[in-house]
Design an enzyme around this catalytic site. Structure first.
Site, mmCIF file in Angstrom:
data_model
loop_
_atom_site.group_PDB
_atom_site.id
_atom_site.type_symbol
_atom_site.label_atom_id
_atom_site.label_comp_id
_atom_site.label_asym_id
_atom_site.label_seq_id
_atom_site.Cartn_x
_atom_site.Cartn_y
_atom_site.Cartn_z
ATOM 1 C CB THR A 152 15.565 9.678 43.316
ATOM 2 O OG1 THR A 152 14.503 9.365 43.612
ATOM 3 C CG2 THR A 152 14.202 11.111 43.041
ATOM 4 C CG HIS A 153 16.778 7.274 46.212
ATOM 5 N ND1 HIS A 153 16.961 7.192 48.485
ATOM 6 C CD2 HIS A 153 15.972 7.839 46.427
ATOM 7 C CE1 HIS A 153 15.674 8.055 48.541
ATOM 8 N NE2 HIS A 153 15.152 8.164 47.003
ATOM 9 C CB SER A 274 45.138 4.587 30.426
ATOM 10 O OG SER A 274 45.815 3.543 31.108
ATOM 11 C CE LYS A 280 39.700 4.176 31.734
ATOM 12 N NZ LYS A 280 40.607 3.486 33.545
ATOM 13 C CG ASN A 282 40.557 8.112 32.061
ATOM 14 O OD1 ASN A 282 39.976 7.641 31.801
ATOM 15 N ND2 ASN A 282 41.592 7.607 32.215
ATOM 16 C CD GLU A 287 38.767 11.380 36.938
ATOM 17 O OE1 GLU A 287 38.510 10.130 38.031
ATOM 18 O OE2 GLU A 287 38.950 11.056 36.330
ATOM 19 C CE LYS A 322 47.608 39.240 54.672
ATOM 20 N NZ LYS A 322 47.675 38.997 56.193
HETATM 21 N N1 ARG Z 1 51.464 41.020 57.827
HETATM 22 C C1 ARG Z 1 50.440 40.860 58.768
HETATM 23 C C2 ARG Z 1 49.150 40.273 59.116
HETATM 24 O O1 ARG Z 1 49.096 40.416 56.665
HETATM 25 C C3 ARG Z 1 50.376 43.085 58.556
HETATM 26 C C4 ARG Z 1 49.956 43.042 59.913
HETATM 27 C C5 ARG Z 1 50.400 43.154 60.710
HETATM 28 N N2 ARG Z 1 50.405 44.006 62.549
HETATM 29 C C6 ARG Z 1 51.131 43.902 62.886
HETATM 30 N N3 ARG Z 1 50.703 44.411 64.121
HETATM 31 N N4 ARG Z 1 51.768 43.070 63.537
HETATM 32 O O2 ARG Z 1 48.658 40.312 59.479
#
Ligand code: ARG
Length: 452
Positions: A152-153, A274, A280, A282, A287, A322
Site C-alpha cells: 500500500t502506498h 534501446s 536495456k 524495455n 507503457e 463514430k
Molecule cells: N452521417 C450521419 C451521422 O452519422 C447520418 C445521419 C444524417 N442525418 C441527417 N439528418 N443529416 O450522423
C-alpha cells in the site's frame, strides 16, 4: 438526395468538412442488414412486390460482396455510408431502389447501424477479455504459491502470493465483461421506424424488423430514439474502465520488471531494446497500454461533450460519435490481444519475490494479531509492535531477532512462531484472503467459469 429543394451544389469544402464515409463505411454490413429487414417489412405492408424485394436484396448483397472484396468505390459527394449504398443500389437496380427509403430517415438508420455495430463489437471484445483472464489464470496457477510482498502506498505491506495478486486482475476483468454485457442488454432495441424524429404515417411492422435484426424489442419514443447516444457513452465508459484496469496492470509490470524490483521477466518477443544503451530491455507493451488508456478516456469525454449541449432531437454533431467509438473499440481489442500474449509468456523470478517478502517487518501485523490472541487489546498490541519495530529500525536488528520480552512481558518466546511466511500465509483462510489453498480453489473456480 435532396436536390428538389436546392438550386446549388454543396460546396467542395462543405463536402470535405461534413463527409463521414471515410470512416462510417465500416458500418456497411449493418446498414445492409437493416435495409433488407426494412424492405421485407415494406413487402408485408404492400409497398413492395416480392420481385422488387428480391431485386433490392440481391442488389444489396452484391454491393456487400463488392465492399468485402475492396471493389466498391465510396464517394465523398455522397457523404455517408447510407447514401453511398442507397445511391449505388438505385444505380444498379433502378426503380425499386428508389422505394427503399420509404418510412425511414438516416436518423433512425444510423442509430440502428451503430447499435448493431456496438453489439457485434461487444461480442468480440468479451472473448478477448476472457483470453486475457485465461493468460492471467495460467500464470496464477504456475505461481500460486510464490510469495510476493503486497504494497500500500508503494510501501511493502504484507506477504501474499503471485497467484493472489494476479487473481485481483481476473476479478477486475470479470466486472469489465459484465459491464459490457449490461451495455449490450440496454442497447439491443431497434430504433427503425422512428423516422427523422416523429415516426411515419406509413406503419411498418417495427417488432418484426427488430426481430429480424436480433433486437430484443423496439425503442418506445421516436424522439429519444434518434437523439440517444447513451449506449455509445456507456460502451466507451466500459471500455475506458477496462483500459484503466489494464493500465494499472501495466504499471505493476513496469515496476516488477525494473532492476529495483526484479520480480518479473517478460519475453524478448514482448519487450524492446534501446538504440543507444545495449543493456536495456524495455516493457514497451506495458507503457503503450498505459498511454493508450489516455486515448480511451479522451474518447469517452469527447462523446459526452458532444451530447451535452444538444437540443432534441438529431443534430449533426452526433456524427462525431463514430470516430471515438471506432478508435476505442480498435484500441481496446489490440491492447487486450497483445497483453494476453505477453502475460502468457511472462516469468516470475521467484527467488527475488521471496527475498523481498522475507523482511520480517512484513509480519508486524501478524505479531499484533498474535498478541491479540494472547488477550492483549488490539490498540495496545499495535503499540507494543510499534515499539518493537522502532527498536528493530534503530538498532538495525531484524524484527525476528530482537529479544521481544525486553519490550513487554506479553511477548513470550512463543511469539517467534509468527515469523514464518508459510504459516503466516496458511493462516489467511477467510474468503478472499491469500492462503495458498484459497488461491488454488479460486483458480479452479475461474477455470470452470471462463471459456476459452
Ligand atoms: N452521417 C450521419 C451521422 O452519422 C447520418 C445521419 C444524417 N442525418 C441527417 N439528418 N443529416 O450522423
Amino acid at each position: 438526395m435532396w436536390k428538389g429543394r436546392f438550386a446549388k451544389e454543396t460546396a467542395e469544402l462543405v463536402q470535405q468538412f461534413g463527409e463521414s464515409i471515410s470512416y462510417d463505411w465500416r458500418l456497411y454490413k449493418h446498414d445492409i442488414a437493416g435495409s433488407i429487414a426494412h424492405a421485407r417489412a415494406q413487402v408485408a405492408a404492400g409497398l413492395l412486390t416480392g420481385d422488387e424485394f428480391a431485386s433490392i436484396e440481391n442488389g444489396l448483397r452484391e454491393i456487400e460482396a463488392d465492399i468485402d472484396a475492396g471493389k466498391f468505390e465510396f464517394k465523398t459527394s455522397l457523404e455517408d455510408i447510407h447514401m453511398n449504398i442507397e445511391a449505388e443500389l438505385t444505380k444498379r437496380i433502378g426503380a425499386p431502389g428508389a422505394k427503399l427509403h420509404t418510412a425511414r430517415s438516416r436518423n433512425d438508420q444510423v442509430a440502428t447501424d451503430t447499435r448493431l455495430y456496438c453489439r457485434a463489437e461487444i461480442d468480440t471484445l468479451i472473448p478477448a477479455v476472457s483470453k486475457l483472464q485465461l493468460a492471467l489464470l495460467d500464470r496464477a496457477e504456475k505461481y500460486a504459491a510464490t510469495v510476493l510482498p503486497a504494497y500500500t502506498h508503494l510501501q511493502r505491506g504484507q506477504p501474499v502470493t503471485v497467484g493472489h495478486h494476479l487473481l485481483a486482475y481476473v476479478e477486475m476483468l470479470e466486472r469489465d465483461k459484465s459491464r459490457l454485457q449490461d451495455c449490450r442488454k440496454r442497447l439491443n432495441v431497434s430504433p427503425l421506424g422512428s423516422g427523422a424524429l416523429a415516426g411515419s404515417t406509413i406503419n411498418l411492422d417495427r417488432p418484426a424488423v427488430a426481430a429480424e435484426l436480433g433486437f430484443d424489442g423496439v425503442t418506445n419514443n421516436s424522439m429519444d430514439a434518434v437523439a440517444d447516444r447513451d449506449y455509445i457513452a456507456e460502451l466507451l465508459f466500459g471500455i475506458s474502465l477496462c483500459g484503466v484496469h489494464l493500465s494499472r496492470l501495466s504499471e505493476d509490470l513496469v515496476l516488477w520488471t525494473s532492476a529495483e524490483f526484479g520480480f518479473v521477466s517478460l519475453s524478448d518477443s514482448h519487450t524492446t531494446g534501446s538504440s543507444l544503451m545495449p543493456q536495456k530491455k524495455n516493457p514497451d507493451v506495458c507503457e503503450i497500454t498505459r498511454g493508450k488508456t489516455g486515448r480511451l478516456l479522451g474518447n469517452l469525454v469527447a462523446i459526452l461533450t458532444a451530447i451535452k449541449g444538444l437540443p432534441l432531437t438529431y443534430n449533426r454533431d452526433l456524427q462525431e460519435d463514430k470516430e471515438p467509438l471506432f478508435d476505442s473499440i480498435d484500441t481496446l481489442g489490440l491492447t487486450l490481444a497483445v497483453n494476453a500474449e505477453m502475460i502468457a509468456a511472462m516469468e516470475f523470478r521467484e527467488e527475488n519475490c521471496l527475498e523481498a517478502a522475507s523482511d520480517p517487518l512484513l509480519l508486524a501485523t501478524d505479531l499484533a494479531d498474535w498478541l491479540v490472541k494472547q488477550g492483549v487489546p488490539f490498540r495496545h498490541a499495535h503499540e507494543l509492535v510499534g515499539k518493537a519495530v522502532a527498536e528493530s529500525v534503530s538498532s538495525g536488528t531484524p524484527l525476528d531477532q530482537l529479544d521481544l520480552s525486553k519490550i513487554d512481558a506479553a511477548y513470550t518466546p512463543d511469539a517467534q512462531t509468527v515469523f514464518n511466511l508459510q504459516t503466516a500465509l496458511a493462516a489467511r483462510t477467510n474468503p478472499g484472503a491469500p492462503s495458498v489453498e484459497n488461491v488454488r480453489s479460486e483458480i479452479l473456480k475461474w477455470q470452470g467459469l471462463i471459456q476459452a
